[in-house]
Design a protein around this motif. Structure first.
Motif, mmCIF file in Angstrom:
data_model
loop_
_atom_site.group_PDB
_atom_site.id
_atom_site.type_symbol
_atom_site.label_atom_id
_atom_site.label_comp_id
_atom_site.label_asym_id
_atom_site.label_seq_id
_atom_site.Cartn_x
_atom_site.Cartn_y
_atom_site.Cartn_z
ATOM 1 N N LEU A 154 0.831 -1.209 0.000
ATOM 2 C CA LEU A 154 0.000 0.000 0.000
ATOM 3 C C LEU A 154 0.863 1.256 0.000
ATOM 4 C CD1 LEU A 154 -2.838 -0.878 2.558
ATOM 5 C CD2 LEU A 154 -2.942 -0.893 0.054
ATOM 6 N N ALA A 155 1.952 1.228 0.778
ATOM 7 C CA ALA A 155 2.840 2.396 0.832
ATOM 8 C C ALA A 155 3.412 2.679 -0.557
ATOM 9 C CB ALA A 155 3.959 2.169 1.844
ATOM 10 N N ARG A 156 3.763 1.615 -1.264
ATOM 11 C CA ARG A 156 4.349 1.819 -2.604
ATOM 12 C C ARG A 156 3.335 2.414 -3.576
ATOM 13 N NH1 ARG A 156 9.744 -0.257 -2.590
ATOM 14 N NH2 ARG A 156 9.943 0.833 -4.559
ATOM 15 N N GLU A 157 2.050 2.061 -3.384
ATOM 16 C CA GLU A 157 1.006 2.633 -4.274
ATOM 17 C C GLU A 157 1.063 4.156 -4.288
ATOM 18 O OE1 GLU A 157 -2.965 1.477 -3.157
ATOM 19 O OE2 GLU A 157 -2.601 -0.648 -3.596
ATOM 20 N N VAL A 158 1.404 4.748 -3.149
ATOM 21 C CA VAL A 158 1.418 6.214 -3.066
ATOM 22 C C VAL A 158 2.851 6.747 -2.933
ATOM 23 C CG1 VAL A 158 -0.909 6.391 -2.113
ATOM 24 C CG2 VAL A 158 1.029 6.163 -0.551
ATOM 25 N N GLU A 159 3.821 5.871 -3.215
ATOM 26 C CA GLU A 159 5.238 6.236 -3.159
ATOM 27 C C GLU A 159 5.665 6.785 -1.809
ATOM 28 O OE1 GLU A 159 6.648 8.333 -6.632
ATOM 29 O OE2 GLU A 159 5.236 7.160 -7.852
ATOM 30 N N ALA A 160 5.064 6.234 -0.756
ATOM 31 C CA ALA A 160 5.516 6.567 0.605
ATOM 32 C C ALA A 160 6.580 5.558 1.017
ATOM 33 C CB ALA A 160 4.343 6.509 1.579
ATOM 34 N N LEU A 161 7.529 6.007 1.820
ATOM 35 C CA LEU A 161 8.479 5.067 2.412
ATOM 36 C C LEU A 161 7.732 4.197 3.415
ATOM 37 C CD1 LEU A 161 11.242 7.709 3.192
ATOM 38 C CD2 LEU A 161 11.475 5.852 1.510
ATOM 39 N N SER A 162 8.180 2.942 3.592
ATOM 40 C CA SER A 162 7.564 2.105 4.632
ATOM 41 C C SER A 162 8.637 1.630 5.606
ATOM 42 C CB SER A 162 6.816 0.923 4.010
ATOM 43 O OG SER A 162 7.688 0.094 3.290
ATOM 44 N N ILE A 163 8.365 1.848 6.886
ATOM 45 C CA ILE A 163 9.324 1.555 7.947
ATOM 46 C C ILE A 163 8.641 0.622 8.955
ATOM 47 C CG2 ILE A 163 10.676 2.506 9.864
ATOM 48 C CD1 ILE A 163 9.633 4.822 7.071
ATOM 49 N N PHE A 164 9.241 -0.523 9.208
ATOM 50 C CA PHE A 164 8.621 -1.507 10.088
ATOM 51 C C PHE A 164 9.498 -1.783 11.301
ATOM 52 C CE2 PHE A 164 6.941 -2.177 5.846
ATOM 53 C CZ PHE A 164 5.587 -2.031 6.118
ATOM 54 N N ASP A 165 8.881 -1.612 12.467
ATOM 55 C CA ASP A 165 9.515 -1.980 13.728
ATOM 56 C C ASP A 165 9.335 -3.486 13.878
ATOM 57 O OD1 ASP A 165 9.992 -2.683 16.362
ATOM 58 O OD2 ASP A 165 8.854 -1.028 17.234
ATOM 59 N N GLY A 166 10.437 -4.218 13.694
ATOM 60 C CA GLY A 166 10.382 -5.678 13.794
ATOM 61 C C GLY A 166 10.985 -6.185 15.098
ATOM 62 N N VAL A 167 11.016 -5.335 16.121
ATOM 63 C CA VAL A 167 11.786 -5.696 17.312
ATOM 64 C C VAL A 167 11.271 -6.994 17.958
ATOM 65 C CG1 VAL A 167 12.732 -4.943 19.517
ATOM 66 C CG2 VAL A 167 12.429 -3.286 17.701
ATOM 67 N N CYS A 168 9.974 -7.242 17.851
ATOM 68 C CA CYS A 168 9.470 -8.498 18.441
ATOM 69 C C CYS A 168 9.145 -9.521 17.338
ATOM 70 C CB CYS A 168 8.236 -8.205 19.285
ATOM 71 S SG CYS A 168 7.792 -9.529 20.409
ATOM 72 N N ALA A 169 9.779 -9.381 16.168
ATOM 73 C CA ALA A 169 9.395 -10.207 15.026
ATOM 74 C C ALA A 169 10.583 -10.702 14.200
ATOM 75 C CB ALA A 169 8.449 -9.405 14.125
ATOM 76 N N THR A 170 11.585 -9.855 13.987
ATOM 77 C CA THR A 170 12.669 -10.163 13.052
ATOM 78 C C THR A 170 13.398 -11.445 13.450
ATOM 79 O OG1 THR A 170 12.965 -7.789 12.816
ATOM 80 C CG2 THR A 170 14.681 -9.195 11.870
ATOM 81 N N GLY A 171 13.480 -12.358 12.512
ATOM 82 C CA GLY A 171 14.123 -13.641 12.794
ATOM 83 C C GLY A 171 13.138 -14.681 13.293
ATOM 84 N N ALA A 172 11.832 -14.352 13.279
ATOM 85 C CA ALA A 172 10.821 -15.311 13.734
ATOM 86 C C ALA A 172 9.552 -15.254 12.885
ATOM 87 C CB ALA A 172 10.468 -15.064 15.196
ATOM 88 N N GLU A 173 9.132 -14.046 12.516
ATOM 89 C CA GLU A 173 7.930 -13.876 11.700
ATOM 90 C C GLU A 173 8.357 -13.721 10.236
ATOM 91 O OE1 GLU A 173 4.904 -14.052 12.787
ATOM 92 O OE2 GLU A 173 4.865 -13.388 14.874
ATOM 93 N N VAL A 174 7.555 -14.268 9.337
ATOM 94 C CA VAL A 174 7.875 -14.175 7.906
ATOM 95 C C VAL A 174 8.045 -12.711 7.515
ATOM 96 C CG1 VAL A 174 7.038 -14.611 5.573
ATOM 97 C CG2 VAL A 174 6.616 -16.289 7.390
#
Ligand SMILES: *Cc1c(COP(=O)(O)O)cnc(C)c1O
Length: 383
Positions: A155-175
């Motif tokens: 969705l962010a790309r549809e409007v050319e917005a940057l997308s930033i994801f806080d993966g602190v409780c996810a990275t290395g475990a969630e797809v």
């Protein structure tokens, strides 16, 4: 071997024996060949774990998840920029506050605690306001809610917005697929699913995100500046000498070990292991009679409502039975629930997981909670 008591909170988490061994060494020079080699290895493995491509930029800086969040807020957003925060809990609130301090015009789409935000609502907000950037928390640690990162990045790309994801409780475990989903920043901290002690802020930035930093009018504070760190990380990637601010020379080789375990297992297998452990834990807690706070439950953490008869007193009773779990965190519902983390090395240890189910059940029962411990354990055992 996990420790006693067993640490089953959403970070810090139990670490593997190999990671533990890597942290029990005398400090190395930041210019030692062995250190530079380990740093290069860690940066390479980050690209694999993040599912990034060769033109993405990995960053490893002393600090925590909060520092990585603030680096993103101050490297990508100028005062006056409009930004959209998909706010699913405490860490969304934190992001909002950082972006406000940066002088951004902060818009939010949110949900009741325990609920995620429908993509249609995010799409409407993006098309109406055309923000410079979208921020979201992959797994909100305060509620155990997971958002649809692939959907949000698209969705962010549809409007050319940057997308930033806080993966602190996810990275290395969630797809998560940095390159194919087109996300611009995915950030985490070492003490969560990555499986180290606390002390490292980690993030990956897309080429587009780097361009946005270069186009900024108001530079970030120097210690947070991606452009101050970038040449250092590139030098370490080539095993060259570099210095800006001394890197944690014990934790970074341990990071190489920890990421090496994930890469060796295969990141798809790591994601699948977390999904199956989460299903098994939720099945056991459900059979015990406990209800989930989260209506979009994550694979790294389960937030459970206190059953009839039990409350925060149960945390000590559970700890007395050898397992540390966490209390509520979301200010609106804090006293109504507790949280069990299940990420990292411990998810390979069926015995530790079963001990967690048993200690939670027995601890709840000890303070008067209405739970069926035997039913929970039977569900865990699959009988
Ligand atoms: C833990 C956490 C943070 C903060 O990380 P620190 O290392 O404690 O600064 C930020 N976001 C989420 C989703 C977290 O779980």
């Amino acid at each position: 071997m996990p420790s006693t008591p067993l640490l089953m909170i959403p970070g810090p988490i139990e670490i593997s024996d190999a990671v533990f061994a890597a942290t029990c060494v005398r400090p190395a020079s930041h210019l030692a060949p062995g250190f530079k080699h380990a740093f290069a290895g860690a940066l390479r493995k980050m690209r694999t774990v993040w599912r990034a491509s060769a033109d993405h930029h990995p960053f490893v800086v002393a600090g925590g998840g909060t520092l990585a969040m603030e680096a993103a807020a101050t490297n990508l957003v100028d005062p006056g920029h409009t930004v959209l925060v998909v706010n699913t809990g405490v860490f969304g609130d934190r992001m909002v506050e950082m972006l406000r301090r940066r002088g951004a015009n902060v818009l939010q789409v949110g949900a009741e605690p325990g609920h995620t935000v429908p993509l249609a609502e995010v799409r409407n907000a993006l098309h109406e306001h055309r923000p410079h950037a979208l921020f979201a928390t992959h797994v909100d640690t305060s509620t155990g809610v997971r958002v649809d990162v692939a959907g949000l990045a698209g969705l962010a790309r549809e409007v050319e917005a940057l997308s930033i994801f806080d993966g602190v409780c996810a990275t290395g475990a969630e797809v998560f697929e940095m390159a194919s989903w087109g996300a611009d920043v995915y950030l985490t901290a070492s003490q969560k699913a990555i499986g180290l002690p606390a002390g490292l802020a980690l993030w990956m930035a897309s080429p587009r995100a780097l361009e946005a930093r270069r186009a900024l009018n108001s530079p970030p504070p120097m210690t947070l500046d991606w452009l101050a760190w970038l040449p250092i990380l590139e030098a370490y990637g080539r095993e060259d000498d570099a210095y800006f601010s001394t890197p944690p020379t014990t934790l970074i080789p341990a990071l190489d070990v920890s990421l090496g375990e994930l890469v060796e297992e295969g990141i798809d297998a790591v994601f699948a292991r977390h999904a199956s452990v989460a299903a098994r834990m939720r099945g056991a807690f459900g059979a015990m009679g406990l209800q989930s706070l989260s209506h979009a439950p994550a694979n790294t953490i389960t937030a459970l409502l206190w059953p009839n008869g039990a409350d925060g007193r149960a945390l000590a009773a559970i700890r007395d039975r050898g397992v540390i779990v966490a209390g509520g965190l979301h200010p609106v519902v804090r006293s109504t629930y507790f949280r069990v983390g299940h990420m990292g090395a411990v998810t390979r240890d069926v015995d530790a997981l079963r001990r967690t189910v048993e200690a939670v059940g027995e601890g709840l029962r000890a303070v008067g909670g209405e739970v069926d411990v035997a039913a929970g354990l039977a569900a865990f055992d699959g009988v």
